[in-house]
Design a protein around this motif. Sequence first.
Motif, mmCIF file in Angstrom:
data_model
loop_
_atom_site.group_PDB
_atom_site.id
_atom_site.type_symbol
_atom_site.label_atom_id
_atom_site.label_comp_id
_atom_site.label_asym_id
_atom_site.label_seq_id
_atom_site.Cartn_x
_atom_site.Cartn_y
_atom_site.Cartn_z
ATOM 1 N N ALA A 162 -43.157 -20.630 59.188
ATOM 2 C CA ALA A 162 -43.283 -22.005 59.700
ATOM 3 C C ALA A 162 -41.936 -22.722 59.633
ATOM 4 O O ALA A 162 -41.570 -23.467 60.539
ATOM 5 C CB ALA A 162 -44.342 -22.777 58.904
ATOM 6 N N ALA A 163 -41.191 -22.454 58.552
ATOM 7 C CA ALA A 163 -39.906 -23.139 58.376
ATOM 8 C C ALA A 163 -38.962 -22.848 59.533
ATOM 9 O O ALA A 163 -38.124 -23.671 59.882
ATOM 10 C CB ALA A 163 -39.268 -22.705 57.057
ATOM 11 N N VAL A 168 -39.602 -22.797 62.554
ATOM 12 C CA VAL A 168 -39.893 -23.607 63.732
ATOM 13 C C VAL A 168 -38.785 -24.632 63.969
ATOM 14 O O VAL A 168 -38.390 -24.892 65.093
ATOM 15 C CB VAL A 168 -41.257 -24.323 63.571
ATOM 16 N N TRP A 169 -38.257 -25.172 62.880
ATOM 17 C CA TRP A 169 -37.263 -26.248 63.011
ATOM 18 C C TRP A 169 -35.834 -25.750 62.913
ATOM 19 O O TRP A 169 -34.897 -26.546 62.880
ATOM 20 C CB TRP A 169 -37.487 -27.306 61.922
ATOM 21 N N MET A 221 -34.028 -31.547 61.869
ATOM 22 C CA MET A 221 -35.179 -31.518 60.974
ATOM 23 C C MET A 221 -35.113 -30.316 60.040
ATOM 24 O O MET A 221 -35.836 -30.249 59.058
ATOM 25 C CB MET A 221 -36.472 -31.444 61.789
ATOM 26 N N VAL A 259 -36.688 -29.132 56.046
ATOM 27 C CA VAL A 259 -37.435 -27.910 55.782
ATOM 28 C C VAL A 259 -36.725 -27.067 54.721
ATOM 29 O O VAL A 259 -37.366 -26.484 53.845
ATOM 30 C CB VAL A 259 -37.630 -27.108 57.082
ATOM 31 N N ALA A 273 -41.442 -19.122 65.945
ATOM 32 C CA ALA A 273 -41.611 -20.318 66.764
ATOM 33 C C ALA A 273 -40.398 -21.204 66.607
ATOM 34 O O ALA A 273 -39.761 -21.228 65.557
ATOM 35 C CB ALA A 273 -42.865 -21.080 66.348
ATOM 36 N N GLU A 274 -40.056 -21.925 67.637
ATOM 37 C CA GLU A 274 -38.907 -22.814 67.577
ATOM 38 C C GLU A 274 -39.167 -24.003 68.493
ATOM 39 O O GLU A 274 -39.669 -23.818 69.601
ATOM 40 C CB GLU A 274 -37.661 -22.064 68.042
ATOM 41 N N VAL A 275 -38.870 -25.189 68.036
ATOM 42 C CA VAL A 275 -38.978 -26.345 68.927
ATOM 43 C C VAL A 275 -37.635 -27.045 68.992
ATOM 44 O O VAL A 275 -36.839 -26.972 68.067
ATOM 45 C CB VAL A 275 -40.035 -27.376 68.464
#
Lengths: 317, 314
Positions: free
Chosen positions: A100-101, A103-104, A109, A113, A137-139
């Motif tokens: 999850a970390a 992602v950012w 952000m 994290v 995942a990456e945003v």
Amino acid sequence: MSKRKNERLLNLLFALMSTRTYLSRSTLKEILEEYQTLDQSAFERKFERDKDDLRSLGVPIEVGRNSENEDVDGYRVNLADIQLPELDMQPEEGAIVAVAAKVWQGSAMGDAVTTTLRKLQTIGVDVETESIPLLTAEVSTGGSDAIEAFVESIQMRRVVTFDYADSQGAHTSRTLQPWGLLNWRDRWYVGGFDLVRDEPRLFRLSRIVGKPKATGKPDGYEIPENASLRDIATKMFTTVGDREAVLRLAPNRCQTLRQKARAIESTPSGDIATVPFSDLEDFAAEVCSFGSAALVQEPADLKELVISKLKTIAGVA
Amino acid sequence: MSSSTRQLERLLALIPYLQAHSYIPVAELAAEFDVPKKLISEEILLLTMTGTRARHEEMIDLDWDAFDNGFAHISNADFLGRPLRLTVLEGASLMAALGVLSQLAGSEYQELIDRVSAKIHSALSSANDSGIDIHVSGPRADVNDAVNAALATGRQLRITYATDHSDAASERTIDPSNLTVERGHVYLTAYCHQAENQRIFRLDRVLQAEVLDTPITHEPDDGDLEIFNFGQNGSIATLDVDKQARWIVEPCQTTVISEDTGGTRRVTVHAIDEEWLTRLIMLGGPHIRVVEPNHMAERVRAEAVAALNAYDIS
């Protein structure tokens, strides 16, 4: 500047968390070097701001008196309230946190994290193993300064004022009770109750001019229980077609039109699709973009508009 | 202001971390906190200016000899031996990231992700929800299930795929290797037996997916695949974009060259290919005009003429 401020905030926090009794303002002014040199009114202002800063970080400050004889309030922080509790994370749960970390990763952000991961590591959670290679995942966080400002306002339930540029580039001042942030189709929005328009709305973060300002008092509003930014977004961005077009599509082409179609019938001259739409101008532009692969059969006004657009583009208008 | 809050969060995390990692090399510490060594060194020095003066007049101590040799060790800091709860931004960002995973993962991970979310929620500094919600334009549920099943069992997939740039659907047999979320979309990396190479598929463009009985024959490459590859196949065009058509080019990779008083911008746009770019320009109708290259302007005009011919108008 910020270095001295953080030094002061840490010393204030440490003083407040290592006391069992409430510390009055005058005691704090005495024991904290950073306050000693200030005159009374400068100290009061600075102390108020520092308290707000600690609170917006998530540190609850208790206000109270040690005995009935005292005539002023004091302050303290309950250590048990602010310490990370035992989480009892299993290795596979730590692995999920690690995934999850990511992602950012690479965004502003990411700093928040990273400190989270180090905190969890400090209490013995294994966040290094990556036993789940299938998921990443990456945003993107263009405008993440605004994200941060809004996260704090939402947490504190403070009304926010900002300048907003509409799609035509005109600026207006907006006042909002923010409810949350939404990333929708890779774009960031803040959503909430617009106090000027008197209705729930979403605003693109990339169109906010300058910095949003928290202008309201803490706990200045409540977020409705049934508030859903996704619902607002769905309403805003999905065309509930009140009209219908019949289009002839080239085989295997025009995927976005096919996905919207209510029905598609294959014929020797092409696929006949029935597609709902609401805005004539927008839909004409979309059909036009497919050129000869999407031809309008009905209705007449749509057909006329598409042809006139094509004529302009072809230079035969 | 914002970087100062990040620093405050880091300073607070540092104190218990340093106590749990005696004499950690400063270089390693910098890497762990993902900041330059110089910055983390300054922050360690800042810590020595702090302490619980209220009762003991005591400041955090640093082993200076060790520090001169590149190691960090602090003492007199047991008042903060355990990290603080997650700050507002720490909590909100991690909860949002878990939300992304939850939308992306197949059912076999769902329960695990829920459990982690609940534990992280219990570590937040406040029950207040600072709701960051990241919506992923996901695939259809049946496609998602098929993809996750194929990944879990290592079997091939037969998919119907609508490519972005060619706007045509094709059938492919693929060996799926992993899922990625980027820019709001889910992507599947796989070996494509038609292309005989690694390819990246946007999952919401997979119209159908069927799990085959055959196991995958190609393991994933280690090489990095670029999803947005504007390199060798991409082309660049210069366009004049009127104000009302800005929304069309906004999501693309563009550079603004100039803007006139009427709000018309001259931009260069990087396109995946010319067919895609043609559609983009035609979507803008008269409000997007090609400045160069000339053959692009010609192509757009020719497409409009072809459409008019199909309507029997010329």
